[in-house]
Design an enzyme around this catalytic site. Sequence first.
Site, PDB file in Angstrom:
ATOM      1  N   LYS A  61       0.812  -1.213   0.000  1.00 12.41           N
ATOM      2  CA  LYS A  61       0.000   0.000   0.000  1.00 12.41           C
ATOM      3  C   LYS A  61       0.846   1.263   0.000  1.00 12.41           C
ATOM      4  O   LYS A  61       0.459   2.268  -0.597  1.00 12.41           O
ATOM      5  CB  LYS A  61      -0.962   0.012   1.187  1.00 12.41           C
ATOM      6  N   THR A  62       2.012   1.238   0.678  1.00 13.08           N
ATOM      7  CA  THR A  62       2.861   2.429   0.687  1.00 13.08           C
ATOM      8  C   THR A  62       3.368   2.726  -0.717  1.00 13.08           C
ATOM      9  O   THR A  62       3.434   3.882  -1.135  1.00 13.08           O
ATOM     10  CB  THR A  62       4.041   2.242   1.657  1.00 13.08           C
ATOM     11  N   ASP A 247      -3.998   7.323   4.867  1.00 11.67           N
ATOM     12  CA  ASP A 247      -3.524   5.963   5.117  1.00 11.67           C
ATOM     13  C   ASP A 247      -4.123   5.450   6.425  1.00 11.67           C
ATOM     14  O   ASP A 247      -4.526   6.235   7.288  1.00 11.67           O
ATOM     15  CB  ASP A 247      -1.994   5.973   5.198  1.00 11.67           C
ATOM     16  N   GLU A 248      -4.188   4.137   6.573  1.00 12.38           N
ATOM     17  CA  GLU A 248      -4.689   3.493   7.803  1.00 12.38           C
ATOM     18  C   GLU A 248      -6.068   4.034   8.188  1.00 12.38           C
ATOM     19  O   GLU A 248      -6.343   4.348   9.349  1.00 12.38           O
ATOM     20  CB  GLU A 248      -3.700   3.685   8.954  1.00 12.38           C
ATOM     21  N   GLN A 298      -7.331  -5.073  10.092  1.00 14.05           N
ATOM     22  CA  GLN A 298      -6.224  -4.608  10.921  1.00 14.05           C
ATOM     23  C   GLN A 298      -6.639  -3.430  11.820  1.00 14.05           C
ATOM     24  O   GLN A 298      -5.800  -2.680  12.289  1.00 14.05           O
ATOM     25  CB  GLN A 298      -5.041  -4.188  10.042  1.00 14.05           C
ATOM     26  N   ARG A 670       2.931 -10.129  10.520  1.00 13.10           N
ATOM     27  CA  ARG A 670       4.215  -9.415  10.637  1.00 13.10           C
ATOM     28  C   ARG A 670       5.374 -10.315  10.210  1.00 13.10           C
ATOM     29  O   ARG A 670       6.470  -9.832   9.921  1.00 13.10           O
ATOM     30  CB  ARG A 670       4.482  -8.966  12.078  1.00 13.10           C
TER      31      ARG A 670
END
Length: 812
Positions: A61-62, A247-248, A298, A670
């Site tokens: 996504k980044t 974002d997020e 998330q 992770r």
Amino acid sequence: MSDTLPIIGQTLGPADEAQQPERRPGPSADDLLAGLNEPQRAAVVHEGTPLLVVAGAGSGKTRVLTRRIAWIVSQRKAHPGSILAITFTNKAAAEMKERVEALVGPRARLMWVSTFHSACVRILRKEIDKLGFKSSFTIYDAADSKRLMGMIVKDLDLDPRRYQPGAILHWVSTHKNELRGPEEVAADSHNKFEEAYAAAYTRYQQRLREANALDFDDLLMATVDLFATYPEVRETYRRRFRHVLVDEYQDTNHAQYALIHELCADSLEDPIASVEPLDEPVERVPPAELMVVGDADQSIYAFRGANIRNILDFEQDFPNATSILLEQNYRSTQTILNAANAVIGHNRGRTPKNLWSDAGMGAKIVGYVGDDERDEARFVSGEIDALTDAGSRPGDVAVFYRTNAQSRVFEEVFIRLGMPYRVVGGVRFYERREVRDALAYLRMLVNADDEVSLRRIVNTPKRGIGDRALECVTSYARRERITLWEGLRRADQAPGLVSRSLVAIQGFVALVEELQSMVDAGERADVILESVLARSGYLDELEASDDPQDGTRLENLAELVAVAREFSDDPVAGPSADPADVDAGTVSPGLADFLERVALVADTDQIPDAPHDDDGGMVTLMTLHTAKGLEFPTVFLTGLEDGVFPHSRSLDDGGELEEERRLAYVGLTRAQERLYVSRALVRSAWGAPAHNPASRFLGELPDALVDWRRTEADQVHWQRPDLSRTTGLGSPTVAGRRNFSAAAARADAAAKSKPARAVPSLSPGDRVQHDTFGLGTVVAVNGVAEKAVASIDFGSDGVKRLLLRYAPVEKL
């Protein structure tokens, strides 16, 4: 607003172009789309309607965000200053800006890429005068707020055992996140307990305003209030920001949602309390192009006010929205992804998605059931030791747990084995007492109305200003309706103050006024900090101590000076400065900018990108909440027992249990290459053994994916490592410690301070002109040359003590 900011229909002229950072040929369309999969490309080139990108863990996504910003600038020819990109940590913002600048060049500096709080600070620094605050407002962090609420509990004569400041602040924060002010909350109180809380909330906001201060929640609430109350201000920023990226998005709370709605919603109905209609309605600017990126799976910060409905209901809030799903994972093996997909699949009401990877299946997940938590920790340490013997680095390994208290047993075992480790999320650097003391000095120098900071330092180190003396001055200040600082400056008029205390107070005031003259002259933040530490006597007191902890405190203060020096040497100013101003050379980093940067530091910003030592780094211990956004080649997910993880308070609450499962999903994803899951049959809880059943999340893992090294049914204990055996890794060492002392601080400050002004030769009775205070008469002069200090009477502004090497004073 800066004259370089674009507005709709504006064309930059030659003069404007001359002020812009140097342009260079931008990347081609093929360059920006290279290496992207089809959904990623669709997200990068999308135009027009609001866009929701559902980005699974590790799905790049980044890369999508940065490529989209570069695409908007280079292919759609948008001005960088029309872009607002919001992330949740300063570290992520810096990384994003760096990536975009690498693609499109220095013009990227004109973008606003920041956290919600940093963006709000920048807006409020320019506009908050409309709400009755000065632009130099102080930002109170959690400890400052707790200290202030403690004073209020005392003022309201509340029982501090029943009305704990921390609990009241949590309650206040919840209401602020819902944009509910003290008046609304007070009107909705139903019992004496709620009335007391509401009274504390009301008094808390009054005291913040008196101190010209905002807490973190106020930064968001005040900005939304500003936009709602002053539509012309809102439209100015809607006009500026034509491209908004968040974002997020799954971690946004109601206040953050409302802020985005103010900037991007097409409807005239706002999700905030209505305000009085204006006599002349302001024409609303068309909404900005909005892109939000997130993953409901998330969403793990409900305890901080995050509302998962914001992302789940995005397509209802924006009916014309487009959704794109990113499912290809670039981080983990397929085995790890299959495990994560299986666990999160038990949650209801989620957007279906199935993470996949072309990296192959990889190794099986390793499972272990220990006799107790110490056995579990020994297993973890033994596996890490074996991995490092096989060529892995300790820095590639992370150990996750549900609560901070679980780190203790791992730390004890790691210390015995000589295994290097670091704990992320314990007592953090900026929360250490000596660091907070130093920052309180600096905050008070920038904003003398900051009573919380002033009370912290007025007798630190001890200088003879006791509680009784301070109470005398406080009573006098309240009676005269002046600030505590003004009361200290007029302490000779405070009834009941003994002469010894008066002398101590006058010495303190003289010290502060001399240091304030350095701030007024624009001295470097590190020079001011070193001067504070040396001249206040703080370093002298630590140096004179035989307590080893005071030696550690000296090292912490040396580190803080190093942070300030790094900031002062950085050509880019703090988060409140406009990049256009910085590029034009009109702004340089000052003490206020440094304090802002410190105030906005988040937990994960303190995790270094890579270890600085040569022995392979350190094993990272952290809670699952802290692990969000990170990745490690090897992950140990520990404490998987019902009542531990999932947490005991979630077992009877379906909503909380689903959040715990999302937390497990975050932990699983992770891991890049190797994943371990473990639990203990018996775990100490409040000093007594607790027998917890296996976590239901373990039961949700497909059996075929897990290689159980030891199960509950096994009778043969795992062979414990010989604790006397040398691991070969050595004990962790502290690098970079310097011999920090008062003498060193004075010498360093003198070497790095700004060139001195020509010190005027003054005598009592001389008339002078000051750039800020105007005409004055010299009352007294002490010291000579660069140490000369003059007491000057400026009439209505009172008598000021000025360090003449910094003071802009001209003898008439």
